[in-house]
Structures are given as C-alpha cells and as structure tokens.
Motif scaffolding. Structure first.
Motif, mmCIF file in Angstrom:
data_model
loop_
_atom_site.group_PDB
_atom_site.id
_atom_site.type_symbol
_atom_site.label_atom_id
_atom_site.label_comp_id
_atom_site.label_asym_id
_atom_site.label_seq_id
_atom_site.Cartn_x
_atom_site.Cartn_y
_atom_site.Cartn_z
ATOM 1 N N PRO A 181 0.819 -1.226 0.000
ATOM 2 C CA PRO A 181 0.000 0.000 0.000
ATOM 3 C C PRO A 181 0.849 1.272 0.000
ATOM 4 O O PRO A 181 0.514 2.247 -0.691
ATOM 5 C CB PRO A 181 -0.811 -0.132 1.302
ATOM 6 C CG PRO A 181 -0.913 -1.603 1.533
ATOM 7 C CD PRO A 181 0.409 -2.136 1.084
ATOM 8 N N SER A 182 1.949 1.274 0.760
ATOM 9 C CA SER A 182 2.829 2.453 0.770
ATOM 10 C C SER A 182 3.489 2.662 -0.585
ATOM 11 O O SER A 182 3.645 3.807 -1.052
ATOM 12 C CB SER A 182 3.909 2.298 1.847
ATOM 13 O OG SER A 182 3.336 2.167 3.121
ATOM 14 N N LEU A 183 3.884 1.557 -1.244
ATOM 15 C CA LEU A 183 4.488 1.682 -2.577
ATOM 16 C C LEU A 183 3.480 2.253 -3.568
ATOM 17 O O LEU A 183 3.820 3.138 -4.371
ATOM 18 C CB LEU A 183 4.984 0.321 -3.064
ATOM 19 C CG LEU A 183 6.116 -0.347 -2.276
ATOM 20 C CD1 LEU A 183 6.535 -1.650 -2.955
ATOM 21 C CD2 LEU A 183 7.313 0.581 -2.148
ATOM 22 N N VAL A 208 6.464 0.630 -13.900
ATOM 23 C CA VAL A 208 6.484 -0.078 -12.614
ATOM 24 C C VAL A 208 5.088 -0.554 -12.236
ATOM 25 O O VAL A 208 4.891 -1.711 -11.849
ATOM 26 C CB VAL A 208 7.065 0.834 -11.509
ATOM 27 C CG1 VAL A 208 6.841 0.215 -10.133
ATOM 28 C CG2 VAL A 208 8.546 1.076 -11.741
ATOM 29 N N VAL A 209 4.104 0.329 -12.344
ATOM 30 C CA VAL A 209 2.719 -0.052 -12.011
ATOM 31 C C VAL A 209 2.272 -1.228 -12.867
ATOM 32 O O VAL A 209 1.695 -2.198 -12.370
ATOM 33 C CB VAL A 209 1.766 1.152 -12.203
ATOM 34 C CG1 VAL A 209 0.321 0.720 -11.973
ATOM 35 C CG2 VAL A 209 2.138 2.280 -11.260
ATOM 36 N N TRP A 215 0.450 -9.021 -9.501
ATOM 37 C CA TRP A 215 0.475 -9.836 -8.285
ATOM 38 C C TRP A 215 0.099 -9.084 -7.006
ATOM 39 O O TRP A 215 0.135 -9.650 -5.912
ATOM 40 C CB TRP A 215 1.851 -10.485 -8.109
ATOM 41 C CG TRP A 215 3.014 -9.562 -7.992
ATOM 42 C CD1 TRP A 215 3.714 -9.023 -9.016
ATOM 43 C CD2 TRP A 215 3.617 -9.067 -6.784
ATOM 44 N NE1 TRP A 215 4.725 -8.212 -8.540
ATOM 45 C CE2 TRP A 215 4.691 -8.236 -7.168
ATOM 46 C CE3 TRP A 215 3.383 -9.251 -5.424
ATOM 47 C CZ2 TRP A 215 5.503 -7.585 -6.253
ATOM 48 C CZ3 TRP A 215 4.185 -8.613 -4.499
ATOM 49 C CH2 TRP A 215 5.239 -7.793 -4.913
ATOM 50 N N ILE A 216 -0.269 -7.816 -7.139
ATOM 51 C CA ILE A 216 -0.724 -7.089 -5.953
ATOM 52 C C ILE A 216 -2.244 -6.972 -5.985
ATOM 53 O O ILE A 216 -2.889 -7.310 -6.980
ATOM 54 C CB ILE A 216 -0.072 -5.693 -5.861
ATOM 55 C CG1 ILE A 216 -0.539 -4.795 -7.016
ATOM 56 C CG2 ILE A 216 1.444 -5.808 -5.848
ATOM 57 C CD1 ILE A 216 -0.028 -3.361 -6.928
ATOM 58 N N ASP A 217 -2.822 -6.494 -4.895
ATOM 59 C CA ASP A 217 -4.263 -6.320 -4.799
ATOM 60 C C ASP A 217 -4.714 -5.293 -5.832
ATOM 61 O O ASP A 217 -4.306 -4.124 -5.796
ATOM 62 C CB ASP A 217 -4.621 -5.855 -3.380
ATOM 63 C CG ASP A 217 -6.126 -5.678 -3.186
ATOM 64 O OD1 ASP A 217 -6.890 -5.960 -4.135
ATOM 65 O OD2 ASP A 217 -6.525 -5.253 -2.081
ATOM 66 N N LEU A 218 -5.591 -5.713 -6.767
ATOM 67 C CA LEU A 218 -5.987 -4.835 -7.868
ATOM 68 C C LEU A 218 -6.762 -3.629 -7.372
ATOM 69 O O LEU A 218 -6.749 -2.561 -7.996
ATOM 70 C CB LEU A 218 -6.826 -5.622 -8.879
ATOM 71 C CG LEU A 218 -7.180 -4.886 -10.176
ATOM 72 C CD1 LEU A 218 -5.923 -4.529 -10.945
ATOM 73 C CD2 LEU A 218 -8.098 -5.731 -11.044
ATOM 74 N N ASN A 252 -5.491 -7.078 -17.919
ATOM 75 C CA ASN A 252 -5.063 -8.480 -18.001
ATOM 76 C C ASN A 252 -5.036 -9.180 -16.653
ATOM 77 O O ASN A 252 -4.835 -10.391 -16.590
ATOM 78 C CB ASN A 252 -3.661 -8.568 -18.628
ATOM 79 C CG ASN A 252 -3.746 -8.889 -20.103
ATOM 80 O OD1 ASN A 252 -4.808 -8.789 -20.702
ATOM 81 N ND2 ASN A 252 -2.626 -9.263 -20.698
ATOM 82 N N LYS A 253 -5.194 -8.428 -15.574
ATOM 83 C CA LYS A 253 -5.145 -9.003 -14.229
ATOM 84 C C LYS A 253 -6.279 -10.018 -14.058
ATOM 85 O O LYS A 253 -7.427 -9.763 -14.381
ATOM 86 C CB LYS A 253 -5.284 -7.885 -13.200
ATOM 87 C CG LYS A 253 -5.523 -8.331 -11.781
ATOM 88 C CD LYS A 253 -4.238 -8.669 -11.087
ATOM 89 C CE LYS A 253 -4.471 -8.897 -9.593
ATOM 90 N NZ LYS A 253 -3.263 -9.262 -8.871
ATOM 91 N N GLY A 254 -5.943 -11.208 -13.565
ATOM 92 C CA GLY A 254 -6.962 -12.224 -13.327
ATOM 93 C C GLY A 254 -7.931 -11.801 -12.238
ATOM 94 O O GLY A 254 -7.509 -11.336 -11.181
#
Length: 945
Positions: A181-183, A208-209, A215-218, A252-254
């Motif tokens: 979340p901080s990133l 980067v995003v 793999w992070i919370d969409l 494209n995120k599952g």
C-alpha cells in the motif's frame, strides 16, 4: 585502490592496462575484505570517472550475489550504509549519474533487497522512500530498483531454481502484508507530481505499475482516483503510450468474470467519451499500435469472462458480457483494417477469439453475419502486398509482413469454421472480379485472389481432401474458380500435351530461367514436386525434359567465374527430379542404365579433377571452395538415389554398376589430407544412402572407408561415423560380424582417445561434443549387443572386454546424463542375458556381483538422479529390468547374495532387504519397477538405506 589498474577500465586503454584491470577485478572479488575499498569509494564519491564507479558497483554486486552469507554482520551493515550514502549523494548532485551507472546501482540494491528483506532489512522500502521523498534523482533510482526487483523476483521469463521460487513467493507475500500500500501511494504521488515537469519519470512509474499490478491487490490500482489519473495521462502526448501499456496490464489481471466485465466496460465508456474510439482521426501510429493492443486485451478479457460465465450457466451475466463484446466489434474492425500492419496485427487475437465465440453460438443473428463478412473483407484487403514490398531483397519489414500474413491465415481458417458458406461466397466474389481482368489488374490484386483460392482449399473442411465432391454449392463454386485459373494460363488443354506444356512453363523464362534468383529457386522446388506427383504421365517427354535441364545439372567449379542460374541447394532438387524421371520411366532397363550413367558420369569426372586440384592446393580459401564443390558433387549423386523405392530398386533398374562406380570415385576423398571434415561428412552421407540402395553390394567398400574415417578424427567425426557402423550392424547383422570384430576395438580406442583429450573447464561446446560422443558410443555398444552377435565383443580378449564393460558401468553411474544412463542399463541387461547364465562367459558372474549389482543401487541414489525428468524415470525402469535379468539368470544365488552379502554391507535393514527380494521374485516386472520408483521418490538416501 590500484590507480594504475583503474586506468585499464577506460575502453580506449591499451591491452596491457585492460589486462591489469581484469586481474585487479578478480583480486578484489576473491579477497575477503578488499571490496571494502570499493564501498568506501562509492559512499564518499572519491572517483569521478564513470568506469571506476561502475567497476566499484560490480565488485559490490559480486560480494552480495556470491558471498553474502559469509559476510560478517558488520560487513553486511557496511553494504547497507554504502548504498544509502550513495543514494543520499544522488539527491544533492546537480546532474544525475549516467543511466548505465544508475541501472547497475539499481541491480545492486535489488540484490541486497532479495538477500536481506526477509531477515535483516524488512524496512528496505520505508528507508528508501523516507530518504528520497520526491527528489527526482532519488525517485529515478527508486523506480529503477523496483524494476530490477521485478526482474529478479517476478519475471516469469527468467528460470529459477525451486529454492529461489520459494524465496520469491515469501518475498511477495511479505511485501503484500507490509509495504505494497505504501508503494502504491508513492506511485500515485510520483505520477501526479511529475506528469508535467518530468515525463520520463512518469513513464518509468507507469512501467512499474504495469509490472507489479499482476500480483498485488488490484483494488489498490483499479479505483477511481488511480484510473482517472491514468486516463488523464492518455491525453498527454509524452505519457499516453506508457499509460496504454499500464491500462493493458490492469485489464489483463486475473479476477472474477463479472467484476472484469464491469472494469472493462467502465474503461471503455471513459475512453469512448474522450474520443479515443475515433481511430480514423488519430495520426500517431505508435500510439495507435499501443491502443490497439489495449483494445485487444479488453476484448480478450471480455471473451474469457463470457466463456467462464457460459460454462457456469450464468445466462444473464453471460448475455450482458456477450453484448459488451459485440459493442467492441466496430472498433475492432477499424483497427483490423488500418493501413498500418502493426496496428492491425495487435487486434488479431481479439478478432480470433470473437470468431471462436460465434462458432459456439447455436444461431447467428443478421448483425453477427454482417460482422463476419466485414472481418472477411478486412482480412482479404490486408493480405494484399503493398507497393513498397521488396521481393528481390526481402528485409525485416518483408519478414514481418510474412508473419502477419500467417496471422491473417489463422483468421481465415477460423472464418471457415464459423461460416464456410459466407467465406466461400466472399472469396468467390473477390476472385471473380479480379480474375476477369487479370491481365491488366495490378500484380498484388491477382496474387491475393489466387492466394485466397489456395487458402480456401486449405480452410474449407473436406473429407480426405475431396473438395470437388459432396456439397454441390461448394464444389460448383470451387470448380468455377479452378476453371477460371486454368483458362487464364496460356497453355494447350489437350490432355496428352498438357503435362509437357506445364513443364515448359517451369523450364523457360517463366520458371527456371527467370530473371529473379528467388523465382528460379522456388521453381526448382515446385518442379520437383510436380514431377514426383505426375511422373506417370511424363513417359513421352522424359528425354526431352532431361535434355532441356542438362545445363542446370552441371557442377559449377569455383574457378569458372560464371554465376550459375541455380544454387547448389536448388540443384539438389533438379538432380532428384532427373532421377525420378529416369527411374519411373517405362523404357527398358538398358536405357535407364544409360540415362543414369549419363547423369552421373559428368559428376564423377569433375570430382576426380577437383580432388586432384585440392590435394595440390595450398591456399586455404581456395581449398574451402574446392572442398565445397566436391561435397556438392557427392550430394547431387546421393540425391538421385532418392528416386528408388521398394518397387523400383537400384538392381531392378540396372543402376547398381553406376553407383558402385560412384563409390570407387568418391571414397579416395577420405584420404585427402586437407578439408577432411567436409569431405568425410559428404562421403559418409553417400554411404548411408548406398547401404539402403545397394544393400550387400556396398559391403566391400566399408572396411577401407572405415579405416580412413578413423584416422586423425575429432569428436564430431566419430559421432557421425558411429551411426554409419550402427546402420550396417542393424541391417546386415551376421554378414558383417567378421568386419565388426576387426573394427570394434580400433573404433572404441579412437573414442577413448578423443574423450580423454583435455579441455578448458568453461568450454561448453567441447563438453557438449564429448557428451554427444559418449552417447553415440553407448548407442553403438547397444546396437552390437542387441543384434545377436555375441562373438563381436566376446572375441576382443578378456582385457579389452573388461575395459569396455567398465565404461558401461561408469556411464550408468557416474555421468549425470539420463539418456546415456538408460542406454547403459539396457546394455548391462543384455550382457547379463548373453553371458550371465551357467553357460556364459567365464568370470562374468563375479563381474555381475562386484560391479553390475552395485551400479543398479548406486545410480538411483546419486544427487543428480532427478525423477522429475522423464528420461531419468526411463533410466530407473531399465535399472529394474537389469536386476530382474540378473535374477532370471542367477536365480536363488542372486537372492542369497543380496540378503547375506550386498544389502547388509550397505546397512540395509533385514525387513527392507526381505521386502526387496520378495518383489524381485514376482513374475511381473511392473511390480519391481513401481517398488523401486516409490522407494526413490519417498526416501532420502539415508532412509532408503
């Protein structure tokens, strides 16, 4: 630091200084603490030379990558402090470091993160973010570090060991819990702060995003705040391409199919309202290529959601998703038909998936049929060559168009599956309109019309290729088009003359004598195919055709200076064509013999002359040219033999003598002192063909040929020679037993000598050559033992036999090559079958117990014996077969040996020993195979023993 050595880091330094710099680098890498001077140089900014800075980072990188675990806590802390001090310096510098230094620094930071994040430096990102803030120089290094971490931890294109994969999973899980979340918040601030003042930083951040979103919370990204910011950047010229890529990764995120549909639809509404769907008004083709990729991603995501919903029986949501897909078709068509092929190619995936959806529907609506026709017309238009296509000198652009055409072919095939009737009618309409005026129409239009007919024949379903029978509508349309093609060809349609007329088109300026080398090359291949297919109809014209192509069958010696019409590769097709005409003709045997001799005699005459010249030639370049020409001559002769078959053998055609003459002519090349590799390879290939064609007639030539090929040979020579001997052994068996007994040890000793030659430790090519030679050697022994010729090895003398069999034991146990190991166990099993019984070779039972039995137990317990590898599983199976064969030949004696001597010597418990012996005595070999496999999988070495 050694200032003199550092001078060698400059690319313009002389070789002496560069060598000293390399030696100094190795010294710093190997030293326990010398690297600390590099750390100090970076932390204090002692050196201004970019190459020295890069050098210091390299030394630091080596310590972190290979020696981190051995560093003391103080040294590890020194690395952290060095990196943070260097980063702090960047914030104060007026100018940033060169990109290659920033990239190397990011790699070192990423490596440190990987080594220490889970244990020593859990606040890695918080420390960096608190230090750099929104300083542009610091943000740049921060973003580069994130991309370097992605490359090391996430990138699926990089192979990782199981241990690295587990570590990477732990890192990602920990990051999700502690800092993501901080990133994400830092990314938002960077995107918002620098989108006008530093577009290059904004583009880096968008990259980067896009990398991390998989793999992070969409929900951290796919929210109004973030998406609106990304959409606003779609209108900024410097940012919109990267913004497109970032949105593509988000799409494209599952995720859940209903949620995915909502996400895509919300994006589409905003993009459409902002005018991005007005493709024809956009002039920036680079952006359009990115936008086309984004639309392709959105479309494929919707199709995937529809597939999942339809399978789950969710009719309502599936219907809504299908409507969403249909709504994108007009945009799809605009992009598909765009004049820029990159833009068109990027949308092909969505188009293909959409057609797949239509294929699954029970009935098509009128609008869907209209969409199909529009796709057809777009594909037909885009198949056409443009005016800039360079047929004579095809480059990268032309190669890309050929690949693009393959994609369009896939669409055409899919269209044939969805609606063959519509496709047939559309192709017929385009074909007819074009071919009516084919003589005045542009070449590109005529070519695409004929190509569409060809593609149609491949795409339309037909039983056993019978396109002209069955459905009347289809056959009638295809017949009309084929009739049109034949009527546009200016040749006679008299049935008896037609083959000759077509042949003349191949042979004159329209074909083999065309101005374009590429056309001539293609025609040589097609003419060969034509003759092979229609040779039964060519009897009347055989000698006429042979006369017309005679000049194309001449060997072009390197000294004549004339540019030949055909390349040597093209001539191979011509010689094969000539052979097919001669062999399949209905003329008497004597005439076939005369024609074949007239074809091959010029080759033999030229070969003798060129070989004599080569033996006297001293200039290496000239030697190479002569050797290549000699190799071509042998290849041409070999190619003519492809015309023979089981029905038309060399002997039946009366051609045995001429091929024997070829052997007499070609074999002296094996003793030529120069260019041995090329000559041996070509003659060896010819011998392979003659073993098939001449059968036992070739045997008198083999001993002398083998003797020459075993002299002064390299690993590759032996590796290619062994299949020849194996072919002879397998084909003639006992006929060649005396010869094999004679050549066996010379061949084996030659192999041993090559394998024993020293090589550099890092010479991978030499190591691979030896591995392949070792495999060939074991394969040869397997052929000999499996051909029923016990006497070949048995008559080599006890010392030689023992030496050979020991190499088999070594191959089964010591070399981590499962293919070779499998072969070795097959050989050992066969030797036990041949010599392990009561009437077998004297002393062999003792060898079984001393060496073969231990090999069967030790090989599977090697650390390199990887049962996740399919070849290793097969090796284990052959190991079980060997044990079973020993029991079959030695009976209770073997069981007693295992229980009372061998297994106790390995500290195997009596229970496991008895269990194994019981399994060994089971009649079904599968029981033993499964038992050994289970033991190897379930137990470590200690528990297994």
């Amino acid at each position: 630091m050694d200032e003199q050595a550092l001078l060698g880091l400059n690319p313009n330094a002389d070789a002496r200084y560069r060598q000293r710099a390399m030696a100094y680098f190795e010294q710093l890498k190997e030293s326990q603490d010398a690297w600390e001077v590099c750390a100090e140089a970076l932390a204090k900014g002692i050196y201004n030379d970019d190459h020295v800075k890069f050098f210091c980072f390299q030394v630091l990188e080596h310590q972190i990558k290979f020696r981190h675990a051995g560093l003391s806590a103080v040294q590890q802390q020194l690395i952290r402090e060095t990196l943070m001090k260097w980063l702090q310096c960047q914030l104060m510098n007026a100018q940033p470091e060169k990109p290659f230094i920033r990239n190397k620094a990011a790699q070192v930071l990423a490596l440190t993160f990987i080594m220490e994040y889970l244990t020593l430096w859990p606040k890695f990102f918080f420390d960096i973010l608190s230090l750099v803030g929104l300083n542009p120089h610091g943000v740049d290094v921060y973003l580069r570090t994130l991309m370097a971490i992605d490359a090391e931890v996430v990138d699926r294109d990089i192979l990782h060991t199981p241990e690295e994969t587990r570590r990477n999973t732990l890192i990602k899980d920990s990051m999700r819990e502690q800092c993501i979340p901080s990133l994400v918040e830092s990314w938002f601030q960077i995107l918002q702060t620098y989108q006008q003042s530093h577009p290059e930083l904004t583009c880096q951040c968008l990259e980067v995003v896009g990398a991390y979103v998989s793999w992070i919370d969409l929900n951290l990204i796919a929210n109004d705040r973030f998406v609106n910011l990304l959409l606003s950047q779609m209108s900024v010229e410097e940012l919109r391409e990267e913004a497109c890529d970032c949105l593509f990764e988000i799409v494209n995120k599952g995720m859940d199919p209903v949620d995915k549909t909502k996400l895509v639809e919300s994006l589409c509404q905003v993009l459409q309202s902002a005018g991005f769907f007005n493709v024809e008004q956009e002039e920036d083709v680079d952006f359009l290529a990115k936008f086309s990729r984004l639309v392709n991603g959105m479309g494929q995501s919707l199709v995937l959601s529809w597939t999942k919903l339809a399978k789950a029986g969710n009719v309502k949501d599936a219907t809504e998703t299908l409507q969403a897909v249909e709504a994108k078709v007009p945009l799809l068509l605009q992009l598909l038909v765009h004049e820029d092929d990159d833009i068109s190619a990027n949308i092909v995936g969505f188009c293909y998936e959409y057609l797949h959806v239509l294929k699954q529907l029970p009935q098509l609506t009128d609008q869907q049929k209209t969409n199909i026709e529009a796709v057809m017309l777009a594909v037909m238009k885009k198949l056409t060559y443009d005016d800039e296509y360079n047929f004579e000198n095809e480059g990268e652009d032309e190669a890309m168009f050929v690949e693009y055409r393959k994609q369009l072919k896939m669409l055409l095939d899919r269209l044939a599956q969805v609606s063959p009737e519509l496709l047939l009618e559309a192709v017929r309409r385009v074909f007819t309109n074009t071919m009516q005026n084919w003589q005045t129409a542009p070449f590109m239009e005529v070519e695409v019309a004929i190509r569409l007919l060809y593609m149609l024949g491949e795409a339309l379903p037909a039983s056993h290729g019978a396109h002209f029978s069955g459905d009347t509508a289809k056959t009638s349309a295809l017949q009309d088009m084929m009739r049109t093609v034949s009527h546009t060809t200016p040749v006679s349609h008299d049935s008896c003359c037609f083959p000759l007329c077509v042949s003349m088109a191949f042979l004159d300026q329209r074909g083999l004598r065309h101005n374009s080398p590429k056309v001539r090359s293609r025609v040589a291949y097609l003419f060969s195919r034509f003759i092979k297919t229609l040779h039964k109809h060519m009897n009347t014209f055989i000698e006429d055709i042979l006369t017309r192509i005679q000049d194309l069958l001449e060997l072009a010696p390197p000294e004549n200076g004339f540019l030949a019409l055909l390349t040597s590769d093209d001539q191979l097709f011509m010689f094969e064509t000539a052979g097919v005409l001669i062999v399949n003709g209905e003329c008497p045997v004597e005439r076939k013999q005369a024609l074949m001799r007239s074809l091959l005699t010029p080759l033999m005459d030229a070969f003798r002359l060129l070989l004599a010249k080569l033996s006297q030639e001293t200039e290496e370049e000239r030697q190479t040219a002569l050797a290549d020409c000699l190799s071509h001559a042998v290849g041409f002769a070999s190619r003519t033999s492809k015309a023979f078959s089981n029905k038309q053998t060399v002997k039946q055609c009366g051609c045995t003598e001429v091929y024997r003459d070829c052997l007499h002519t070609f074999l002296p090349a094996l003793s030529c002192p120069v260019q041995r590799g090329v000559l041996r390879s070509s003659v060896r290939s010819f011998l392979h063909r003659m073993i098939i064609c001449l059968e036992e007639e070739v045997l008198p030539f083999i001993p002398a040929a083998s003797e020459h090929m075993l002299k002064d040979c390299e690993a590759k020579d032996l590796q290619e020679f062994i299949p020849l001997i194996s072919q002879i052994t397998a084909k003639f068996k006992r006929q060649v037993s005396p010869f094999l007994q004679q050549v066996f040890m010379p061949l084996v000793l030659a192999i041993f000598e090559v394998l024993a030659r020293p090589a550099e430790d890092n010479d991978q090519a030499a190591a691979l050559e030896k591995q392949m030679l070792r495999r060939s050697y074991f394969s040869f022994i397997q052929t000999v033992t499996g051909s029923g010729m016990n006497e070949v090895m048995a008559n080599q003398g006890a010392e030689n036999i023992e030496r050979v069999v020991f190499t088999i034991i070594q191959g089964a146990v010591d070399f981590p090559d499962p293919i070779a190991q499998k072969t070795c166990f097959i050989i050992l099993s066969k030797l036990v079958e041949l010599w392990g019984g009561k009437d077998g070779m004297v002393g062999f039972p003792d060898f079984i117990y001393k060496h073969i039995v231990p090999a069967c137990f030790l090989a599977p317990l090697k650390p390199t014996f990887d049962l996740s590898d399919a070849q290793t599983v097969l090796t284990l199976s052959e190991c079980a077969v060997t044990l079973k064969m020993i029991h079959l030949k030695r009976g209770p004696e073997f069981i007693q040996f295992l229980q009372q001597e061998y297994l106790p010597s390995l500290q195997v418990s009596p229970e496991i020993s008895q269990e194994l012996c019981q399994v060994l005595q089971q009649p079904d070999i599968k029981v033993l195979k499964n038992y050994i496999k289970v033991k190897c999988v379930c137990y470590s070495v200690c528990s297994w023993l």
